[in-house]
Design a protein around this motif. Structure first.
Motif, PDB file in Angstrom:
ATOM      1  N   LEU A  64       0.989  -1.173   0.107  1.00 33.16           N
ATOM      2  CA  LEU A  64       0.414  -0.128   0.222  1.00 33.16           C
ATOM      3  C   LEU A  64       1.158   1.632   0.202  1.00 33.16           C
ATOM      4  O   LEU A  64       1.920   1.577   0.732  1.00 33.16           O
ATOM      5  CB  LEU A  64      -0.875   0.393   1.202  1.00 33.16           C
ATOM      6  CG  LEU A  64      -2.064  -1.301   1.982  1.00 33.16           C
ATOM      7  CD1 LEU A  64      -2.557  -0.475   3.253  1.00 33.16           C
ATOM      8  CD2 LEU A  64      -3.266  -1.127   0.388  1.00 33.16           C
ATOM      9  N   SER A  65       0.556   2.609  -1.126  1.00 31.90           N
ATOM     10  CA  SER A  65       1.362   3.451  -0.546  1.00 31.90           C
ATOM     11  C   SER A  65       0.161   4.624   0.001  1.00 31.90           C
ATOM     12  O   SER A  65      -0.817   4.917  -0.351  1.00 31.90           O
ATOM     13  CB  SER A  65       1.563   4.501  -2.316  1.00 31.90           C
ATOM     14  OG  SER A  65       2.685   3.602  -2.843  1.00 31.90           O
ATOM     15  N   VAL A  66       0.428   5.185   1.195  1.00 29.36           N
ATOM     16  CA  VAL A  66       0.218   6.174   1.753  1.00 29.36           C
ATOM     17  C   VAL A  66       0.532   7.532   1.536  1.00 29.36           C
ATOM     18  O   VAL A  66       1.876   7.478   1.352  1.00 29.36           O
ATOM     19  CB  VAL A  66       0.075   5.869   3.361  1.00 29.36           C
ATOM     20  CG1 VAL A  66      -0.448   7.519   4.121  1.00 29.36           C
ATOM     21  CG2 VAL A  66      -0.366   5.020   3.590  1.00 29.36           C
ATOM     22  N   LEU A  67      -0.374   8.696   1.259  1.00 28.45           N
ATOM     23  CA  LEU A  67       0.530   9.950   0.454  1.00 28.45           C
ATOM     24  C   LEU A  67      -0.560  11.533   1.520  1.00 28.45           C
ATOM     25  O   LEU A  67      -1.789  10.805   1.214  1.00 28.45           O
ATOM     26  CB  LEU A  67       0.143  10.437  -0.494  1.00 28.45           C
ATOM     27  CG  LEU A  67       0.834   9.494  -2.331  1.00 28.45           C
ATOM     28  CD1 LEU A  67      -0.134   7.588  -2.358  1.00 28.45           C
ATOM     29  CD2 LEU A  67       0.923   9.958  -3.052  1.00 28.45           C
ATOM     30  N   LEU A  68       0.252  11.719   2.281  1.00 32.60           N
ATOM     31  CA  LEU A  68      -0.027  12.713   3.159  1.00 32.60           C
ATOM     32  C   LEU A  68      -0.590  13.705   2.590  1.00 32.60           C
ATOM     33  O   LEU A  68       0.316  14.574   2.084  1.00 32.60           O
ATOM     34  CB  LEU A  68       0.598  13.019   4.580  1.00 32.60           C
ATOM     35  CG  LEU A  68       1.050  11.597   5.104  1.00 32.60           C
ATOM     36  CD1 LEU A  68       2.210  12.115   6.359  1.00 32.60           C
ATOM     37  CD2 LEU A  68      -0.532  10.965   5.815  1.00 32.60           C
ATOM     38  N   GLY A  69      -1.720  14.541   3.102  1.00 34.42           N
ATOM     39  CA  GLY A  69      -2.215  15.865   2.426  1.00 34.42           C
ATOM     40  C   GLY A  69      -1.570  17.246   2.731  1.00 34.42           C
ATOM     41  O   GLY A  69      -1.851  17.243   4.398  1.00 34.42           O
ATOM     42  N   TYR A  70      -1.064  18.127   2.397  1.00 35.96           N
ATOM     43  CA  TYR A  70      -1.494  19.484   2.660  1.00 35.96           C
ATOM     44  C   TYR A  70      -2.526  19.740   2.332  1.00 35.96           C
ATOM     45  O   TYR A  70      -3.287  19.409   1.103  1.00 35.96           O
ATOM     46  CB  TYR A  70       0.137  19.697   1.786  1.00 35.96           C
ATOM     47  CG  TYR A  70       1.386  19.228   2.170  1.00 35.96           C
ATOM     48  CD1 TYR A  70       2.024  19.088   3.028  1.00 35.96           C
ATOM     49  CD2 TYR A  70       2.255  18.717   0.694  1.00 35.96           C
ATOM     50  CE1 TYR A  70       3.539  18.383   3.104  1.00 35.96           C
ATOM     51  CE2 TYR A  70       3.303  18.057   0.724  1.00 35.96           C
ATOM     52  CZ  TYR A  70       4.040  18.002   2.039  1.00 35.96           C
ATOM     53  OH  TYR A  70       4.639  16.965   2.208  1.00 35.96           O
ATOM     54  N   GLU A  71      -1.773  20.979   2.303  1.00 36.86           N
ATOM     55  CA  GLU A  71      -3.939  22.188   2.975  1.00 36.86           C
ATOM     56  C   GLU A  71      -4.484  22.677   1.664  1.00 36.86           C
ATOM     57  O   GLU A  71      -5.175  22.875   0.784  1.00 36.86           O
ATOM     58  CB  GLU A  71      -3.355  22.586   3.762  1.00 36.86           C
ATOM     59  CG  GLU A  71      -2.884  24.010   3.821  1.00 36.86           C
ATOM     60  CD  GLU A  71      -3.135  24.937   5.271  1.00 36.86           C
ATOM     61  OE1 GLU A  71      -4.787  24.644   5.547  1.00 36.86           O
ATOM     62  OE2 GLU A  71      -2.794  25.523   5.815  1.00 36.86           O
ATOM     63  N   ASN A  72      -3.349  22.550   0.437  1.00 30.25           N
ATOM     64  CA  ASN A  72      -3.238  23.461  -1.342  1.00 30.25           C
ATOM     65  C   ASN A  72      -3.455  22.635  -2.369  1.00 30.25           C
ATOM     66  O   ASN A  72      -3.524  22.832  -2.993  1.00 30.25           O
ATOM     67  CB  ASN A  72      -2.124  23.522  -0.957  1.00 30.25           C
ATOM     68  CG  ASN A  72      -0.757  22.705  -1.159  1.00 30.25           C
ATOM     69  OD1 ASN A  72      -0.706  21.970  -1.078  1.00 30.25           O
ATOM     70  ND2 ASN A  72       0.514  23.763  -1.041  1.00 30.25           N
ATOM     71  N   GLY A  73      -3.554  20.768  -1.866  1.00 27.15           N
ATOM     72  CA  GLY A  73      -3.834  20.190  -3.022  1.00 27.15           C
ATOM     73  C   GLY A  73      -2.965  19.391  -3.508  1.00 27.15           C
ATOM     74  O   GLY A  73      -3.698  18.738  -4.191  1.00 27.15           O
ATOM     75  N   SER A  74      -2.073  19.480  -2.671  1.00 27.55           N
ATOM     76  CA  SER A  74      -0.611  18.683  -2.618  1.00 27.55           C
ATOM     77  C   SER A  74      -0.938  17.412  -2.087  1.00 27.55           C
ATOM     78  O   SER A  74      -0.766  17.943  -0.794  1.00 27.55           O
ATOM     79  CB  SER A  74       0.379  19.186  -2.722  1.00 27.55           C
ATOM     80  OG  SER A  74       0.915  20.828  -1.687  1.00 27.55           O
ATOM     81  N   PHE A  75       0.176  16.892  -1.895  1.00 26.92           N
ATOM     82  CA  PHE A  75       0.552  15.856  -1.217  1.00 26.92           C
ATOM     83  C   PHE A  75       2.321  15.242  -0.830  1.00 26.92           C
ATOM     84  O   PHE A  75       3.013  15.286  -2.027  1.00 26.92           O
ATOM     85  CB  PHE A  75      -0.075  14.134  -1.534  1.00 26.92           C
ATOM     86  CG  PHE A  75      -1.871  13.857  -1.669  1.00 26.92           C
ATOM     87  CD1 PHE A  75      -2.354  13.599  -0.822  1.00 26.92           C
ATOM     88  CD2 PHE A  75      -2.367  14.704  -3.250  1.00 26.92           C
ATOM     89  CE1 PHE A  75      -3.328  14.233  -0.673  1.00 26.92           C
ATOM     90  CE2 PHE A  75      -4.060  15.170  -2.875  1.00 26.92           C
ATOM     91  CZ  PHE A  75      -4.447  14.659  -1.190  1.00 26.92           C
ATOM     92  N   ALA A  76       2.580  15.254   0.087  1.00 28.43           N
ATOM     93  CA  ALA A  76       4.077  14.675   0.657  1.00 28.43           C
ATOM     94  C   ALA A  76       4.198  13.271  -0.305  1.00 28.43           C
ATOM     95  O   ALA A  76       3.332  12.332  -0.856  1.00 28.43           O
ATOM     96  CB  ALA A  76       4.198  14.068   1.837  1.00 28.43           C
ATOM     97  N   ASN A  77       5.367  12.402  -0.852  1.00 34.90           N
ATOM     98  CA  ASN A  77       6.257  11.484  -1.372  1.00 34.90           C
ATOM     99  C   ASN A  77       4.733   9.628  -0.758  1.00 34.90           C
ATOM    100  O   ASN A  77       5.105  10.239   0.778  1.00 34.90           O
ATOM    101  CB  ASN A  77       7.116  11.146  -1.002  1.00 34.90           C
ATOM    102  CG  ASN A  77       8.514  12.617  -1.724  1.00 34.90           C
ATOM    103  OD1 ASN A  77       7.245  12.738  -3.427  1.00 34.90           O
ATOM    104  ND2 ASN A  77       9.232  12.533  -2.143  1.00 34.90           N
ATOM    105  N   GLN A  78       5.186   9.166  -1.319  1.00 36.46           N
ATOM    106  CA  GLN A  78       4.727   7.624  -0.652  1.00 36.46           C
ATOM    107  C   GLN A  78       5.279   7.204   0.836  1.00 36.46           C
ATOM    108  O   GLN A  78       6.140   7.472   0.618  1.00 36.46           O
ATOM    109  CB  GLN A  78       4.345   7.144  -1.545  1.00 36.46           C
ATOM    110  CG  GLN A  78       5.978   6.268  -2.165  1.00 36.46           C
ATOM    111  CD  GLN A  78       5.653   5.455  -3.500  1.00 36.46           C
ATOM    112  OE1 GLN A  78       4.414   4.839  -3.548  1.00 36.46           O
ATOM    113  NE2 GLN A  78       6.153   5.169  -4.289  1.00 36.46           N
ATOM    114  N   THR A  79       4.390   6.550   1.645  1.00 34.80           N
ATOM    115  CA  THR A  79       5.352   5.931   2.332  1.00 34.80           C
ATOM    116  C   THR A  79       4.398   4.437   2.365  1.00 34.80           C
ATOM    117  O   THR A  79       3.471   4.650   2.024  1.00 34.80           O
ATOM    118  CB  THR A  79       5.001   6.032   3.541  1.00 34.80           C
ATOM    119  OG1 THR A  79       5.662   7.197   3.687  1.00 34.80           O
ATOM    120  CG2 THR A  79       5.343   5.246   4.597  1.00 34.80           C
ATOM    121  N   THR A  80       5.169   3.549   2.273  1.00 35.38           N
ATOM    122  CA  THR A  80       4.979   2.021   1.548  1.00 35.38           C
ATOM    123  C   THR A  80       4.870   0.898   2.614  1.00 35.38           C
ATOM    124  O   THR A  80       5.739   1.097   3.755  1.00 35.38           O
ATOM    125  CB  THR A  80       5.158   1.522   0.482  1.00 35.38           C
ATOM    126  OG1 THR A  80       6.673   1.652   1.033  1.00 35.38           O
ATOM    127  CG2 THR A  80       5.586   2.047  -0.618  1.00 35.38           C
TER     128      THR A  80
END
Length: 332
Positions: free
Chosen positions: A30-46
């Protein structure tokens, strides 16, 4: 090759911003991408899963107010449960046996004990598996119920307004959907069968005509349309309308949400055959506008919604199977 087959949305680090989780079929992760409040996301953690993760959903399985993840692993006949720590990270998986080739997973409280349970559609042996939750993140052994041939997707809802969750499954090989009504104690009736279009591949539920009855939307996976079945008190479901997604569109996944803030439930669909998502806006009389199409990367396969930039307008995320990525469409 990773092959992103399923996507879900939830706030995994309790910062009030939606995050994304993706099932990577060939990567067994699974890849988890944490969101920023501007609609962009951090790099994945698997995170590791079983073999062939194909469907992912989220829920709080141990009642700690922190979102957890469950994924169906089609190649080793299991589901994996990953408990969340509330900071965006997750514990190692705990696995539970299912039927053969679990293709789709959904969650709900099937025995009214305030603990989330799991239901899985087992494509390979024409059953669904129900795993009742103990409320501590663990689950009982499965109980199986018969379906039609090759159940490929499952959804839950209260279809007869008795405050007990029911289930609906679509069956790929015999072009049907099966409705199993719940008794409220974790047990379900035998299936009631309804005809669908050709090769139904995805299902979602919502109230599309404001009548307090849940309705069902089904994709015709080898065709160019989706069908809506309206629910009626004590009468089951009747096909009411067909929404055109386009030639060779092969719709694969739905998400339901109010995309234009008019208090009407709209439909977003991932069209795998033409690399687009389609949005159908609903009128207050229950009819829908023609599809608005948006181009994605290769083979859009799974779609989910959330407000990714905190502007009170729903956005869309799509998992693109052919390009191993997710695409974000910000609403406006």
């Amino acid at each position: 090759m990773v092959t992103t087959l399923s996507v879900a949305v939830g706030d995994f680090n309790n910062d009030t911003r939606p995050d994304i989780v993706v099932a990577n079929y060939y990567g067994n992760t699974l890849s988890v991408l944490l969101g920023y409040e501007n609609g962009s996301f951090a790099n994945q953690t698997t995170y590791s899963t079983g073999s062939g993760p194909i469907s992912v959903v989220v829920g709080d399985f141990n009642n700690d107010t922190k979102l957890d993840i469950v994924v169906a692993n089609v190649d080793d006949n299991t589901v994996s449960v990953l408990l969340g720590y509330g900071n965006g990270s997750f514990a190692n998986q705990a696995t539970y046996s299912t039927g053969t080739s679990p293709w789709s997973v959904a969650v709900g409280d099937f025995n009214n004990d305030t603990h989330l349970d799991i239901v899985v559609a087992n494509y390979g042996n024409n059953t669904i598996s129900v795993l009742l939750g103990y409320g501590n993140g663990s689950f009982a052994n499965q109980t199986k119920y018969s379906t039609g041939s090759a159940p490929i997707a499952v959804a839950v809802g209260d279809f007869n307004n008795d405050n007990r969750l029911d289930m609906v499954v679509i069956n790929w090989n015999d072009n049907t959907m099966s409705v199993l009504l719940g008794y409220g104690n974790g047990v379900f009736t035998n299936q009631m069968i309804y005809s669908t279009g050709t090769s139904p591949s995805s299902i979602a539920v919502g109230n599309f005509n404001n009548d307090t009855q849940l309705d069902i939307v089904v994709s015709n996976g080898n065709g160019k349309s989706v069908s809506i079945y309206m629910g009626y008190p004590n009468e089951g479901f009747f096909k009411q309308m067909r929404l055109i997604t386009g030639n060779e569109s092969r719709p694969k996944s739905f998400a339901i949400g109010d995309f234009n803030n008019d208090s009407q439930m709209d439909i977003a669909v991932a069209n795998s055959g033409n690399n687009k998502i389609g949005v159908f806006l609903r009128h207050d009389n229950g009819s829908f506008e023609n599809q608005m199409a948006y181009t994605t990367d290769s083979s859009s396969w799974s779609v989910a919604v959330g407000d990714f930039n905190n502007d009170t307008i729903l956005d869309i995320v799509v998992a693109n199977l052919g390009s191993d990525n997710v695409g974000i469409f910000l609403g406006w």
